[in-house]
Design a protein around this motif. Structure first.
Motif, short mmCIF file in Angstrom:
data_model
loop_
_atom_site.label_atom_id
_atom_site.label_comp_id
_atom_site.label_asym_id
_atom_site.label_seq_id
_atom_site.Cartn_x
_atom_site.Cartn_y
_atom_site.Cartn_z
N GLY A 11 8.22 3.59 2.49
CA GLY A 11 9.15 4.54 3.07
C GLY A 11 10.42 4.58 2.24
O GLY A 11 10.55 3.86 1.25
N ALA A 58 0.84 -1.20 0.00
CA ALA A 58 0.00 0.00 0.00
C ALA A 58 0.88 1.25 0.00
O ALA A 58 1.92 1.27 0.68
N PRO A 59 0.48 2.28 -0.73
CA PRO A 59 1.28 3.51 -0.79
C PRO A 59 1.63 4.08 0.58
O PRO A 59 2.74 4.57 0.78
N GLN A 60 0.71 4.02 1.53
CA GLN A 60 0.98 4.57 2.86
C GLN A 60 2.03 3.76 3.63
O GLN A 60 2.55 4.22 4.64
N ASN A 61 2.36 2.57 3.16
CA ASN A 61 3.36 1.73 3.83
C ASN A 61 4.73 1.82 3.19
O ASN A 61 5.65 1.11 3.58
#
Length: 160
Positions: free
Chosen positions: A143, A138-141
């Motif tokens: 880094g 997922a994009p939010q995961n």
């Protein structure tokens, strides 16, 4: 007028941006990747001036993104084709299309361009996957970490 280059900067993003040059370089690459190849077609598609188009085509050729081929003599006329390196820009273009579609103003229901699997005709999209398992991430995961080629400035950016 083009701005100062990114020479000496240890950054993959800067390397790609330096090869493309500027907004006109990206639009020219878009058209070449979509199959346009002749000077007049590129000029018509972008609305770019002759001077700017000539300058950007030379720069893209010098940076190894395109090659120029003679298709007519007297007068000499050339067509332009993406190189293997230039076709890599298709990934950047595809990402920009996905983002641009997501940013579309309300009321625009159909995207102006889509990417498809040439074998099946089904739409495709870019996603991030785990490099070991090929599972989507997922994009939010996602880094960032310093890579083995990071210099002090890149490490500084990542620690701020």
């Amino acid at each position: 007028m083009r701005s100062k280059g990114f020479e000496g900067m240890v950054c993959s993003v800067a390397k790609v941006m330096g090869a493309i040059g500027d907004r006109w370089g990206m639009l020219i690459m878009r058209d070449l990747l979509l199959g346009l190849s002749r000077y007049e077609d590129l000029r018509h598609s972008t609305g770019i001036t002759n001077t700017t188009l000539s300058d950007r085509l030379k720069m893209l050729e010098e940076n190894g993104l395109i090659e120029r081929r003679l298709y007519q003599s007297r007068p000499d006329r050339f067509e332009y084709r993406p190189t293997v390196k230039g076709r890599d820009i298709g990934l950047v273009m595809q990402a920009m299309v996905q983002i641009g579609d997501r940013w579309s103003p309300t009321g625009v229901k159909r995207p102006p361009l889509k990417f498809v699997d040439s074998q099946t005709g089904r739409s495709v999209k870019l996603i991030s996957v785990d490099s070991e398992t090929d599972n989507p991430v997922a994009p939010q995961n996602i880094g960032a970490q310093a890579g083995s080629g990071a210099d002090d400035l890149m490490i500084w950016r990542l620690t701020r």
